[in-house]
Design an enzyme around this catalytic site. Structure first.
Site, mmCIF file in Angstrom:
data_model
loop_
_atom_site.group_PDB
_atom_site.id
_atom_site.type_symbol
_atom_site.label_atom_id
_atom_site.label_comp_id
_atom_site.label_asym_id
_atom_site.label_seq_id
_atom_site.Cartn_x
_atom_site.Cartn_y
_atom_site.Cartn_z
ATOM 1 N N ARG A 1 -0.098 14.194 12.784
ATOM 2 C CA ARG A 1 0.376 14.095 11.390
ATOM 3 C C ARG A 1 0.681 15.473 10.783
ATOM 4 N NH1 ARG A 1 -1.181 8.923 9.785
ATOM 5 N NH2 ARG A 1 0.595 8.934 8.388
ATOM 6 N N PRO A 2 1.552 16.261 11.393
ATOM 7 C CA PRO A 2 1.898 17.570 10.832
ATOM 8 C C PRO A 2 2.563 17.431 9.463
ATOM 9 C CG PRO A 2 3.448 16.956 12.549
ATOM 10 C CD PRO A 2 2.358 15.922 12.567
ATOM 11 N N ILE A 3 2.615 18.538 8.710
ATOM 12 C CA ILE A 3 3.269 18.488 7.378
ATOM 13 C C ILE A 3 4.360 19.550 7.256
ATOM 14 C CG2 ILE A 3 1.266 17.495 6.179
ATOM 15 C CD1 ILE A 3 0.661 20.389 5.162
ATOM 16 N N ASP A 4 4.869 20.024 8.383
ATOM 17 C CA ASP A 4 5.899 21.075 8.352
ATOM 18 C C ASP A 4 7.124 20.662 7.531
ATOM 19 O OD1 ASP A 4 6.049 19.254 10.631
ATOM 20 O OD2 ASP A 4 7.880 20.313 11.147
ATOM 21 N N LEU A 5 7.498 19.391 7.610
ATOM 22 C CA LEU A 5 8.698 18.946 6.858
ATOM 23 C C LEU A 5 8.413 18.933 5.357
ATOM 24 C CD1 LEU A 5 9.879 16.057 9.218
ATOM 25 C CD2 LEU A 5 10.686 18.427 9.137
ATOM 26 N N ARG B 1 -5.566 10.922 4.386
ATOM 27 C CA ARG B 1 -4.638 11.989 4.754
ATOM 28 C C ARG B 1 -3.341 11.904 3.972
ATOM 29 N NH1 ARG B 1 -0.447 11.631 6.822
ATOM 30 N NH2 ARG B 1 -0.410 13.820 7.413
ATOM 31 N N ARG C 1 -8.646 -0.406 4.477
ATOM 32 C CA ARG C 1 -7.750 0.608 3.892
ATOM 33 C C ARG C 1 -6.418 -0.018 3.494
ATOM 34 N NH1 ARG C 1 -6.004 4.416 7.713
ATOM 35 N NH2 ARG C 1 -4.644 4.920 5.965
ATOM 36 N N ASP D 1 4.549 0.467 11.961
ATOM 37 C CA ASP D 1 3.332 -0.170 11.437
ATOM 38 C C ASP D 1 3.209 -1.622 11.878
ATOM 39 O OD1 ASP D 1 3.427 1.537 8.201
ATOM 40 O OD2 ASP D 1 2.912 2.202 10.215
ATOM 41 N N LYS E 1 0.851 -1.201 0.000
ATOM 42 C CA LYS E 1 0.000 0.000 0.000
ATOM 43 C C LYS E 1 0.882 1.245 0.000
ATOM 44 C CE LYS E 1 -1.771 1.665 3.996
ATOM 45 N NZ LYS E 1 -1.462 3.068 4.267
ATOM 46 N N ASN E 2 1.917 1.260 0.868
ATOM 47 C CA ASN E 2 2.697 2.484 1.064
ATOM 48 C C ASN E 2 3.718 2.722 -0.029
ATOM 49 O OD1 ASN E 2 1.132 2.914 3.242
ATOM 50 N ND2 ASN E 2 2.673 2.337 4.765
ATOM 51 N N CYS F 1 -5.051 12.186 12.275
ATOM 52 C CA CYS F 1 -5.827 10.955 12.071
ATOM 53 C C CYS F 1 -5.827 10.207 13.404
ATOM 54 C CB CYS F 1 -5.216 10.107 10.962
ATOM 55 S SG CYS F 1 -3.683 9.352 11.457
ATOM 56 N N ILE G 1 7.497 6.686 17.151
ATOM 57 C CA ILE G 1 7.196 7.439 15.928
ATOM 58 C C ILE G 1 5.903 8.236 16.026
ATOM 59 C CG2 ILE G 1 6.826 7.283 13.434
ATOM 60 C CD1 ILE G 1 9.648 6.438 14.206
HETATM 61 C C1 EPZ Z 1 4.272 6.838 6.197
HETATM 62 O O1 EPZ Z 1 3.510 7.877 6.793
HETATM 63 C C2 EPZ Z 1 3.323 5.645 6.119
HETATM 64 N N1 EPZ Z 1 2.165 5.984 5.282
HETATM 65 C C3 EPZ Z 1 2.852 5.263 7.521
HETATM 66 O O2 EPZ Z 1 2.040 4.099 7.411
HETATM 67 C C4 EPZ Z 1 4.088 4.914 8.360
HETATM 68 O O3 EPZ Z 1 3.672 4.590 9.681
HETATM 69 C C5 EPZ Z 1 5.042 6.116 8.373
HETATM 70 O O4 EPZ Z 1 5.389 6.477 7.017
HETATM 71 C C6 EPZ Z 1 6.317 5.832 9.150
HETATM 72 O O5 EPZ Z 1 6.959 4.744 8.590
HETATM 73 C C7 EPZ Z 1 2.290 5.947 3.940
HETATM 74 O O6 EPZ Z 1 3.351 5.681 3.410
HETATM 75 C C8 EPZ Z 1 1.052 6.255 3.157
HETATM 76 P P1 EPZ Z 1 6.368 10.188 8.368
HETATM 77 P P2 EPZ Z 1 4.109 9.401 6.835
HETATM 78 O O7 EPZ Z 1 6.259 11.461 7.619
HETATM 79 O O8 EPZ Z 1 4.828 9.686 5.582
HETATM 80 C C9 EPZ Z 1 6.405 13.286 11.946
HETATM 81 C C10 EPZ Z 1 0.094 2.808 7.670
HETATM 82 O O9 EPZ Z 1 -0.447 2.275 8.653
HETATM 83 N N2 EPZ Z 1 6.294 14.297 10.882
HETATM 84 O O10 EPZ Z 1 7.610 9.368 8.251
HETATM 85 O O11 EPZ Z 1 3.016 10.303 7.238
HETATM 86 C C11 EPZ Z 1 5.081 12.548 12.131
HETATM 87 O O12 EPZ Z 1 4.234 13.282 13.007
HETATM 88 C C12 EPZ Z 1 0.640 4.218 7.775
HETATM 89 O O13 EPZ Z 1 0.247 2.241 6.552
HETATM 90 C C13 EPZ Z 1 6.458 15.642 11.223
HETATM 91 O O14 EPZ Z 1 6.682 15.990 12.379
HETATM 92 O O15 EPZ Z 1 5.140 9.237 8.042
HETATM 93 C C14 EPZ Z 1 5.493 11.251 12.728
HETATM 94 O O16 EPZ Z 1 5.707 11.419 14.124
HETATM 95 C C15 EPZ Z 1 0.427 4.823 9.148
HETATM 96 N N3 EPZ Z 1 6.338 16.570 10.237
HETATM 97 C C16 EPZ Z 1 6.851 10.978 12.074
HETATM 98 O O17 EPZ Z 1 7.297 12.241 11.558
HETATM 99 C C17 EPZ Z 1 6.091 16.229 8.935
HETATM 100 O O18 EPZ Z 1 6.025 17.136 8.064
HETATM 101 C C18 EPZ Z 1 6.785 9.962 10.940
HETATM 102 O O19 EPZ Z 1 6.045 10.519 9.925
HETATM 103 C C19 EPZ Z 1 5.938 14.865 8.615
HETATM 104 C C20 EPZ Z 1 6.044 13.910 9.602
#
Ligand code: EPZ
Length: 423
Positions: free
Chosen positions: A121-125, A92, A398, A306, A22-23, A116, A328
């Protein structure tokens, strides 16, 4: 509300062909927008998140066709650069359309995806990454407006956290930026490598995927490509855990053990015998699972967040006390209260769960609060005494392709029950 009704205590044995990841499918399908041509993507799993992605592609004007697990996207008819609130909130992770739209059009309009079940799930990065490529960002009324006046330009960025999504957005946008982009502290997941391979098949020049530093030389234009998505290492955990908890035996066809070292090490320490075969992965379970070694979720190649709920279920019936730390996401222990309803003995302090293994769980009605929690409750139901009803299985749909069919074929007694109103 749809639910799974499970009668526990049936040993799982046989073979299962693992779904595509999926990812990996989600970012690759979004990235087809940047190709500007026709892309054929094989091994796309039948999931509601994939359908949500296809709905967004259609809304943007792309042609979309699905034949079984092969999806063909024609991005040459792309017309729009904005994704409406309703479609953003359906999933999301649709934030991953940001890089593709900027690459294709130099502009994008999205909603902030919002939190969620598992966290803010911030998007600052993601925003920082786009600004490093010269993108201007404005926010108004919950909408985000992105514009790259004069086109994207290569830049340097060190991520403060190896965010998977931010790495993906940057990789896709930088592929057609003017000049070189260097990203350090990049995410290293197998899904990142798969996306880079797809983009390079579309004519991009991305080096270093899977390592912590990406070097991307922007090209003028990308083109369509054909690609097969890697197997789903997290869906693999569901099937391996289901087999382990029912003293079973499984050949998981198509699995990529090399993507799962941290998880396989934990499974071996619970007494499971694992064999890495050319056709996949073979697991034979012990009569009683040992306690887990201490598990601490980390970015890849560490133990994946996950898979945390899946192994907690094993710990719940393991012979001893296990400790699981979730580093995480801030709210990823929602399966704990549901497992307790089934007789599990789990204590949570902040991000640490201490699990005292019990000989048997008992059936109960439980709620699948999020995708991976729901899958772990299904696994718990397979081993519990009596019947378990897992509700709100829309979360499970999902990410797990026809879970009840796959488990039934291995000997589980599990049925999907649709009630009026919601499927
Ligand atoms: C991906 O989510 C996966 N989703 C998630 O799987 C997975 O748990 C996650 O990576 C970690 O491996 C998909 O690929 C669709 P991140 P993503 O950005 O990209 C923080 C599932 O069950 N963060 O690596 O959203 C965030 O809050 C899902 O299949 C910021 O602070 O994960 C978290 O604590 C759940 N600012 C950490 O980083 C940002 O701008 C990891 O997030 C982005 C993230």
């Amino acid at each position: 509300m749809a639910s799974f009704l499970i009668n526990g205590g049936h040993r799982l044995a046989g073979e299962h062909t693992l779904q595509g990841a999926k990812n990996s499918a989600l970012p690759i399908l979004a990235a087809t927008v940047a190709s500007g041509g026709e892309c054929i993507i094989h091994r796309c799993p039948a999931l509601t998140d994939v359908e949500a992605t296809l709905n967004i592609l259609r809304h943007l004007g792309c042609g979309v066709q699905r034949e079984g697990n092969t999806i063909t996207v024609d991005a040459s008819s792309l017309q729009r650069g904005q994704i409406p609130e309703a479609l953003m909130h359906e999933m999301r992770s649709s934030i991953v359309f940001l890089g593709p739209l900027l690459s294709a059009l130099g502009r994008a309009e999205l909603s902030a995806p919002g939190g969620c079940e598992i966290g803010m799930r911030p998007i600052d990065l993601h925003l920082e990454a786009m600004q490093a490529l010269g993108v201007e960002i404005h926010q108004a009324a919950g909408r985000l407006f992105f514009r790259a006046e004069g086109g994207l330009r290569g830049g340097r960025l060190a991520l403060s956290f190896p965010s998977v999504g931010a790495t993906e957005n940057l990789m896709i946008a930088a592929a057609t930026a003017k000049g070189i982009t260097v990203l350090t502290n990049a995410a290293r997941e197998p899904e990142i490598v798969d996306l880079a391979n797809f983009l390079n098949a579309c004519g991009a020049r991305i080096l270093g995927a899977g390592g912590g530093t990406l070097l991307i030389e922007g090209v003028q234009k990308l083109h369509g490509a054909e690609h097969t998505v890697i197997p789903d290492r997290i869906a693999a955990v569901t099937y391996l855990s289901a087999t382990a908890i029912t003293q079973g035996e499984l050949l998981l066809r198509g699995a990529a053990p090399a993507h799962m070292d941290a998880v396989l090490a934990v499974l071996e320490q619970t007494g499971c015998r694992l064999r890495r075969l050319p056709e996949g992965l073979h697991l034979r379970a012990p009569h009683r699972l040992h306690r887990l070694p201490t598990v601490r979720t980390m970015p890849y190649p560490g133990f994946p967040t996950d898979a945390q709920a899946g192994v907690m279920t094993l710990a719940a019936v393991g012979d001893g006390t296990s400790m699981i730390t979730e580093t995480i996401f801030e709210n990823r222990f929602r399966h704990v209260s549901e497992l307790r309803r089934m007789g599990a003995s789990i204590r949570v302090e902040d991000r640490v769960a201490v699990v005292e293994g019990v000989p048997k769980l008992h059936g109960a009605q439980v709620d699948a609060c999020d995708l991976r929690a729901g899958a772990s409750l299904v696994v718990a139901g397979l081993a519990a005494e009596g019947d378990t009803r897992v509700c709100s299985i829309r979360h499970v749909d999902r990410g797990c392709e026809q879970l009840e069919l796959g488990l039934s074929a291995l000997g589980a007694n599990i049925k999907r029950e649709e009630t009026d109103g919601e499927h």
